[in-house]
Motif scaffolding. Sequence first.
Motif, PDB file in Angstrom:
ATOM      1  N   MET A   1       0.847  -1.188   0.000  1.00  0.00           N
ATOM      2  CA  MET A   1       0.000   0.000   0.000  1.00  0.00           C
ATOM      3  C   MET A   1       0.886   1.242   0.000  1.00  0.00           C
ATOM      4  O   MET A   1       1.806   1.366   0.812  1.00  0.00           O
ATOM      5  CB  MET A   1      -0.901  -0.008   1.249  1.00  0.00           C
ATOM      6  CG  MET A   1      -1.714   1.262   1.430  1.00  0.00           C
ATOM      7  SD  MET A   1      -2.906   1.199   2.808  1.00  0.00           S
ATOM      8  CE  MET A   1      -1.827   1.010   4.214  1.00  0.00           C
ATOM      9  N   ARG A   2       0.581   2.167  -0.899  1.00  0.00           N
ATOM     10  CA  ARG A   2       1.308   3.436  -0.957  1.00  0.00           C
ATOM     11  C   ARG A   2       0.380   4.560  -0.484  1.00  0.00           C
ATOM     12  O   ARG A   2      -0.768   4.637  -0.922  1.00  0.00           O
ATOM     13  CB  ARG A   2       1.801   3.727  -2.375  1.00  0.00           C
ATOM     14  CG  ARG A   2       2.993   2.875  -2.787  1.00  0.00           C
ATOM     15  CD  ARG A   2       3.578   3.341  -4.104  1.00  0.00           C
ATOM     16  NE  ARG A   2       4.778   2.602  -4.442  1.00  0.00           N
ATOM     17  CZ  ARG A   2       6.011   2.917  -4.029  1.00  0.00           C
ATOM     18  NH1 ARG A   2       6.179   3.998  -3.258  1.00  0.00           N
ATOM     19  NH2 ARG A   2       7.047   2.197  -4.369  1.00  0.00           N
TER      20      ARG A   2
ATOM     21  N   ARG B   1       8.068   0.014   4.421  1.00  0.00           N
ATOM     22  CA  ARG B   1       9.062  -0.578   3.519  1.00  0.00           C
ATOM     23  C   ARG B   1       9.932   0.493   2.879  1.00  0.00           C
ATOM     24  O   ARG B   1      11.104   0.268   2.588  1.00  0.00           O
ATOM     25  CB  ARG B   1       8.355  -1.413   2.456  1.00  0.00           C
ATOM     26  CG  ARG B   1       7.503  -2.549   3.042  1.00  0.00           C
ATOM     27  CD  ARG B   1       6.918  -3.429   1.955  1.00  0.00           C
ATOM     28  NE  ARG B   1       7.966  -4.080   1.165  1.00  0.00           N
ATOM     29  CZ  ARG B   1       7.716  -4.868   0.119  1.00  0.00           C
ATOM     30  NH1 ARG B   1       6.459  -5.077  -0.272  1.00  0.00           N
ATOM     31  NH2 ARG B   1       8.708  -5.436  -0.546  1.00  0.00           N
ATOM     32  N   SER B   2       9.363   1.664   2.632  1.00  0.00           N
ATOM     33  CA  SER B   2      10.144   2.772   2.075  1.00  0.00           C
ATOM     34  C   SER B   2       9.439   4.076   2.396  1.00  0.00           C
ATOM     35  O   SER B   2       8.228   4.111   2.635  1.00  0.00           O
ATOM     36  CB  SER B   2      10.319   2.622   0.563  1.00  0.00           C
ATOM     37  OG  SER B   2       9.071   2.754  -0.115  1.00  0.00           O
TER      38      SER B   2
ATOM     39  N   GLU C   1       5.886  10.110   0.838  1.00  0.00           N
ATOM     40  CA  GLU C   1       5.164   8.948   0.311  1.00  0.00           C
ATOM     41  C   GLU C   1       5.735   7.709   0.976  1.00  0.00           C
ATOM     42  O   GLU C   1       6.948   7.485   0.975  1.00  0.00           O
ATOM     43  CB  GLU C   1       5.305   8.842  -1.202  1.00  0.00           C
ATOM     44  CG  GLU C   1       4.497   7.671  -1.773  1.00  0.00           C
ATOM     45  CD  GLU C   1       4.540   7.614  -3.288  1.00  0.00           C
ATOM     46  OE1 GLU C   1       3.536   7.968  -3.919  1.00  0.00           O
ATOM     47  OE2 GLU C   1       5.603   7.213  -3.813  1.00  0.00           O
ATOM     48  N   PHE C   2       4.848   6.912   1.563  1.00  0.00           N
ATOM     49  CA  PHE C   2       5.252   5.708   2.278  1.00  0.00           C
ATOM     50  C   PHE C   2       4.735   4.477   1.545  1.00  0.00           C
ATOM     51  O   PHE C   2       3.601   4.469   1.039  1.00  0.00           O
ATOM     52  CB  PHE C   2       4.675   5.701   3.700  1.00  0.00           C
ATOM     53  CG  PHE C   2       5.130   6.845   4.559  1.00  0.00           C
ATOM     54  CD1 PHE C   2       6.254   6.730   5.363  1.00  0.00           C
ATOM     55  CD2 PHE C   2       4.419   8.041   4.577  1.00  0.00           C
ATOM     56  CE1 PHE C   2       6.665   7.779   6.162  1.00  0.00           C
ATOM     57  CE2 PHE C   2       4.826   9.099   5.376  1.00  0.00           C
ATOM     58  CZ  PHE C   2       5.958   8.965   6.171  1.00  0.00           C
ATOM     59  N   GLU C   3       5.554   3.453   1.515  1.00  0.00           N
ATOM     60  CA  GLU C   3       5.092   2.136   1.092  1.00  0.00           C
ATOM     61  C   GLU C   3       4.958   1.295   2.346  1.00  0.00           C
ATOM     62  O   GLU C   3       5.935   1.082   3.079  1.00  0.00           O
ATOM     63  CB  GLU C   3       6.069   1.486   0.123  1.00  0.00           C
ATOM     64  CG  GLU C   3       5.557   0.138  -0.397  1.00  0.00           C
ATOM     65  CD  GLU C   3       6.508  -0.523  -1.377  1.00  0.00           C
ATOM     66  OE1 GLU C   3       6.214  -1.655  -1.810  1.00  0.00           O
ATOM     67  OE2 GLU C   3       7.548   0.097  -1.697  1.00  0.00           O
TER      68      GLU C   3
ATOM     69  N   GLU D   1       9.753   8.338   1.115  1.00  0.00           N
ATOM     70  CA  GLU D   1      10.415   9.298   0.238  1.00  0.00           C
ATOM     71  C   GLU D   1       9.765  10.666   0.381  1.00  0.00           C
ATOM     72  O   GLU D   1       8.533  10.790   0.334  1.00  0.00           O
ATOM     73  CB  GLU D   1      10.315   8.838  -1.212  1.00  0.00           C
ATOM     74  CG  GLU D   1      10.968   9.785  -2.211  1.00  0.00           C
ATOM     75  CD  GLU D   1      10.832   9.289  -3.637  1.00  0.00           C
ATOM     76  OE1 GLU D   1      11.201  10.046  -4.550  1.00  0.00           O
ATOM     77  OE2 GLU D   1      10.340   8.152  -3.835  1.00  0.00           O
TER      78      GLU D   1
ATOM     79  N   GLN E   1       0.331   8.902   0.991  1.00  0.00           N
ATOM     80  CA  GLN E   1       1.007  10.158   1.269  1.00  0.00           C
ATOM     81  C   GLN E   1       0.641  10.603   2.681  1.00  0.00           C
ATOM     82  O   GLN E   1      -0.521  10.467   3.084  1.00  0.00           O
ATOM     83  CB  GLN E   1       0.594  11.236   0.266  1.00  0.00           C
ATOM     84  CG  GLN E   1       1.074  10.984  -1.144  1.00  0.00           C
ATOM     85  CD  GLN E   1       0.723  12.130  -2.079  1.00  0.00           C
ATOM     86  OE1 GLN E   1       0.327  13.211  -1.642  1.00  0.00           O
ATOM     87  NE2 GLN E   1       0.859  11.883  -3.370  1.00  0.00           N
TER      88      GLN E   1
ATOM     89  N   LYS F   1       1.431  -1.324  10.839  1.00  0.00           N
ATOM     90  CA  LYS F   1       2.010  -1.572   9.525  1.00  0.00           C
ATOM     91  C   LYS F   1       3.537  -1.506   9.588  1.00  0.00           C
ATOM     92  O   LYS F   1       4.121  -0.937  10.509  1.00  0.00           O
ATOM     93  CB  LYS F   1       1.504  -0.540   8.519  1.00  0.00           C
ATOM     94  CG  LYS F   1      -0.010  -0.417   8.441  1.00  0.00           C
ATOM     95  CD  LYS F   1      -0.673  -1.704   7.989  1.00  0.00           C
ATOM     96  CE  LYS F   1      -2.173  -1.530   7.865  1.00  0.00           C
ATOM     97  NZ  LYS F   1      -2.861  -2.806   7.521  1.00  0.00           N
TER      98      LYS F   1
ATOM     99  N   SER G   1       3.269  -2.215   4.461  1.00  0.00           N
ATOM    100  CA  SER G   1       2.820  -3.604   4.309  1.00  0.00           C
ATOM    101  C   SER G   1       2.303  -4.099   5.654  1.00  0.00           C
ATOM    102  O   SER G   1       2.587  -3.513   6.700  1.00  0.00           O
ATOM    103  CB  SER G   1       3.964  -4.492   3.814  1.00  0.00           C
ATOM    104  OG  SER G   1       5.025  -4.521   4.756  1.00  0.00           O
TER     105      SER G   1
ATOM    106  N   THR H   1      -2.315  10.198   7.121  1.00  0.00           N
ATOM    107  CA  THR H   1      -2.261   9.960   5.681  1.00  0.00           C
ATOM    108  C   THR H   1      -3.509  10.493   4.975  1.00  0.00           C
ATOM    109  O   THR H   1      -4.588  10.612   5.570  1.00  0.00           O
ATOM    110  CB  THR H   1      -2.124   8.464   5.363  1.00  0.00           C
ATOM    111  OG1 THR H   1      -3.363   7.791   5.676  1.00  0.00           O
ATOM    112  CG2 THR H   1      -0.995   7.842   6.165  1.00  0.00           C
TER     113      THR H   1
END
Length: 246
Positions: free
Chosen positions: A1-2, A65-66, A52-54, A68, A4, A62, A56, A24
């Motif tokens: 899931m991505r 994972r990344s 922006e977050f990825e 930016e 902002q 949660k 899981s 978010t």
Amino acid sequence: MRVQGYIIHTRPFQDEKVLLDILTKEAGLIRSVWRKKAKEARVSPGSFLLMEFELSGRSELKSVRSAEALESPILLQGNALYSAFYVHELIERLLPVGLPLEPLFVLYRWLITHLQGEAPIAPLLRRFELGVFEELGIQVNMSATSRGEPLESQQLYQLHHRFGLRPYYGEQPKVKPIVYLDGAAALAYAEGRWDNRQVLMLAKELHRAWLDHALGARVLKSRSLLPSKPYDGERLWHVPLFRFSV
């Protein structure tokens, strides 16, 4: 899931992990865990930065994972920074996890952008608080009586948590109201007249009462960081009284 979002709160977890609470756009308030890389061992993601977050995971907590950055961070200091801390604590204490509240996300973005400028802080905070009340359904209708009757400008009303606005005819109240106010003051508040000092004073009393009611015994620690001036205006039966004048 991505998604902002903005980081609202961080706290250490296990070893190189950090717990992040993120407001978010897509999913409201999210609680997550972020595992730092070795070179980031002493660095935690900052606030007031759209990212922006990825994410899981199927549970409420949660995994990040990344992450930016999407733009430059907003820099706050002094009372503007303390005000943002207060807003973050409101979000932490009042928002349910995982409930999409995009209008509140937009309002938060508007707030921190304006805190960075030279706009007066009090109207910004009152507008944000009202947005929280509206999204959570805990505000009182200030444009009509509890029976849905239109307000009369010169009529005096008493305002209660449960009963809303009721006409006041001079009797000593059996249940202490939050405030007394005339219809003109109630309507000015309902219209969002945040440029008016009387409306701001009324909003401060109302919002504090509504927040205390919603929070119960929990105390907002960040309140101690902000300038505080007790209400010193007119009172009726030892309760604040507001009469609106242009």
